[in-house]
Scaffold this active site. Structure first.
Site, PDB file in Angstrom:
ATOM      1  N   GLY A 129      -0.567   4.640  -1.142  1.00 44.49           N
ATOM      2  CA  GLY A 129      -1.674   5.283  -0.428  1.00 44.49           C
ATOM      3  C   GLY A 129      -1.181   6.262   0.621  1.00 44.49           C
ATOM      4  O   GLY A 129       0.021   6.431   0.817  1.00 44.49           O
ATOM      5  N   LYS A 153     -11.144  -5.645  10.442  1.00 42.87           N
ATOM      6  CA  LYS A 153      -9.755  -5.803  10.890  1.00 42.87           C
ATOM      7  C   LYS A 153      -9.631  -6.959  11.885  1.00 42.87           C
ATOM      8  O   LYS A 153      -8.623  -7.658  11.918  1.00 42.87           O
ATOM      9  CB  LYS A 153      -9.255  -4.508  11.535  1.00 42.87           C
ATOM     10  CG  LYS A 153      -9.021  -3.383  10.534  1.00 42.87           C
ATOM     11  CD  LYS A 153      -8.701  -2.056  11.232  1.00 42.87           C
ATOM     12  CE  LYS A 153      -8.429  -0.960  10.210  1.00 42.87           C
ATOM     13  NZ  LYS A 153      -8.183   0.356  10.863  1.00 42.87           N
ATOM     14  N   GLY A 211       0.797  -1.225   0.000  1.00 42.66           N
ATOM     15  CA  GLY A 211       0.000   0.000   0.000  1.00 42.66           C
ATOM     16  C   GLY A 211       0.826   1.270   0.000  1.00 42.66           C
ATOM     17  O   GLY A 211       0.356   2.325   0.429  1.00 42.66           O
ATOM     18  N   ALA A 212       2.049   1.181  -0.502  1.00 44.03           N
ATOM     19  CA  ALA A 212       2.956   2.339  -0.442  1.00 44.03           C
ATOM     20  C   ALA A 212       2.447   3.529  -1.248  1.00 44.03           C
ATOM     21  O   ALA A 212       2.872   4.661  -1.026  1.00 44.03           O
ATOM     22  CB  ALA A 212       4.345   1.942  -0.932  1.00 44.03           C
ATOM     23  N   THR A 223      -1.576   6.236   4.054  1.00 42.16           N
ATOM     24  CA  THR A 223      -0.928   5.600   5.200  1.00 42.16           C
ATOM     25  C   THR A 223       0.376   4.931   4.784  1.00 42.16           C
ATOM     26  O   THR A 223       1.420   5.116   5.415  1.00 42.16           O
ATOM     27  CB  THR A 223      -1.893   4.578   5.843  1.00 42.16           C
ATOM     28  OG1 THR A 223      -2.952   5.299   6.492  1.00 42.16           O
ATOM     29  CG2 THR A 223      -1.198   3.702   6.863  1.00 42.16           C
ATOM     30  N   GLY A 224       0.318   4.174   3.695  1.00 42.50           N
ATOM     31  CA  GLY A 224       1.510   3.464   3.236  1.00 42.50           C
ATOM     32  C   GLY A 224       2.635   4.416   2.857  1.00 42.50           C
ATOM     33  O   GLY A 224       3.814   4.152   3.132  1.00 42.50           O
TER      34      GLY A 224
END
Lengths: 333, 333
Positions: A13, A125, A10-11, A15-16
């Site tokens: 995005g 989650k 998820g880099a 957060t990522g």
């Protein structure tokens, strides 16, 4: 000594991207990025490739054993997958257990809240958490409260409007005294870098805390820093509860239950401001380790520091591609 | 000083009865018993009443506020409710949170196993755990592994047959080397008495451990103590897995899915002997505190001590009313 090998999902995005920055800044990691085949040619992925990050290409639907060979030798896997895709982490959990991954951070990085029907995203989650426990995979579950970047009201002059993503930050919910954990999103990776090098956090929940503030305190800070007289509009706790109930009914009626931002926003408000789930006290009750006790030397970016920048026009609008706003506006229609 | 006030649910059952004995033996508790209206006149309830235990009469379906008034002033609530009725604990959780109960022990008292699809009974318990966390109710989750009383094989002479409840303890599953936590059921209340007086165990999971033994070790102990040459029949791990799969299929086909003892037994075997969920190592991974570290001075009844008694004909057959056997035999038909 070989560097600590990290695989980040998820880099591209929000957060990522923040996690990646923090890991790079730390300097002690060999970082690979998991990228979906359909994303390898996007400008964001190309930019990451140009920075020299090796890609592990997977759509997370391949046979587990095939994925195992791709992630063999990775020490720590960090997932910052989009919340709608959280359940596709499960194959990665199974592969990581088989590959002998030493630590897995699933995509938590959210507010403190127990599972059990409060927030749908939290319950999803929990399914991933349980899959990790079933797989006996070493883990750390990291939550970070809410970002400063999501947690300030507009000022009457309009000078903060440029940085506000969602409406709804302009009112005070309940009595405004629910304490909530805040972090600056730019510190995410700094926290994560410390946490994944720390044996004390293995098989534990950790909450990253820069500040714990009530809405009333936030209003006072913004008033003091901006010099503007703030509006104070209150939405009662009862109204928060009935707004959520109405949003849920409307979602059911419209058939748009899956990603319904009114329901998500209502659940967040209920959890954050009425139930005060995201307080340091509740985090302690739920068994989280507190970053302030783990890393007393680390000085995270405080809310006031962020607000000073924001008032100087230096904050960055999040999700700049407009996708989240579009989703939100579509959901309202 | 006023005594520690305990309300116990399920005192007429095996687990509840053992807990009651231990609390009485300890002597520091004022004990009330929650009894269903339909059970107040049973011989077991009458016997408990004759011992002077005050009753709180509730069927756990009344309005929460009414239940709150009944449990006001109770310090600790301990539930040893029948597993089929576990979800009726939830109203008690809500009432306890409103009444300010200082600690709640839901009906765990089982083997160590994560939630997430391994054992249905464990997943039901997780729903109760989550309700507790949502209610922010102080808790301790206590597991105890398997009872010695369920964990020994018959000997060729037949002299242990009198004490064996279920068939299936006569075989060794997998390679027989899965370590499993054992306690003597008569120690349950002794552990619980210590745990509920202990501030270190608040909002924690605790596992009570008398021994941690593999089936191979158990066979050796029984052989040594009985002087008889034991049969060793092995059921492979693969066969355990396929037995469970077949039992699940049969349960679906028969429509008898809810309390299906073949499925329960198959899940237990899979978890206990193949996955080794009930090992001290896994308990540590799952975040349990270990009774051996908490109470080093307490000497629980060891497996060998129990076996010596059993071989002398002094063990008690469990569930002597025959209900569980009937259920099991009905399930097999």
């Amino acid at each position: 000594m070989a560097k600590h090998r990290v695989l980040l999902i998820g880099a591209t995005g929000e957060t990522g991207g923040d996690i990646l920055s923090g890991l790079v800044e730390d300097g002690s990691f060999d970082i690979s990025l998991l990228i979906r085949p359909s994303s390898t040619n996007t400008p964001k992925a190309k930019a990451l490739e140009a920075h020299g990050f090796p890609f592990v290409v997977s759509d997370l639907t391949e046979p587990v054993d095939q994925l195992v060979t791709k992630i063999k030798g990775i020490d720590t896997i960090i997932s910052a997958i989009r919340s709608q895709e959280a359940l596709s982490e499960i194959i990665l959990v199974e592969a990581a257990a088989k590959a002998g991954t030493k630590r897995f951070l699933p995509c938590d990085f959210g507010p403190v809240c127990p599972p059990g029907g409060i927030m749908a995203v939290r319950d999803t989650k929990e399914i991933v958490h349980n899959a990790i426990l079933v797989a006996k995979l070493p883990y750390t579950f990291v939550d970070i409260g809410f970002w400063h970047q999501f947690s300030f009201p507009p000022v009457p002059s309009g000078k903060l409007d440029y940085a506000i993503l969602f409406p709804g930050t302009n009112v005070i919910y309940g009595d405004g005294n629910a304490e909530g954990i805040l972090t600056d999103k730019r510190d995410l990776g700094r926290f994560v870098a410390r946490i994944i090098k720390d044996e004390r956090t293995i098989n534990k929940k950790v909450v990253a805390i820069a500040d714990a503030l009530t809405q009333n305190q936030i209003w006072e800070i913004v008033e003091r820093l901006s010099g503007e007289k703030m509006n104070r509009t209150y939405v009662s706790a009862d109204e928060v509860v009935s707004q959520l109930a109405r949003a849920k009914e409307a979602a059911v009626a419209s058939g748009n239950e899956k990603v319904n931002l009114e329901v998500i926003a209502g659940s967040y408000n209920w959890s954050r401001y009425v139930r005060a789930d995201n307080s340091p006290e509740n985090a302690k009750y739920l068994g989280y380790l507190d970053s302030r006790e783990l890393y007393p030397d680390f000085r995270p970016i405080g809310f006031e520091e962020f607000m000073r920048e924001a008032l100087q026009g230096k904050a960055k609008k999040l999700y700049a591609d407009g996708k989240v706003e579009k989703l939100y506006n579509d959901g309202k229609r």
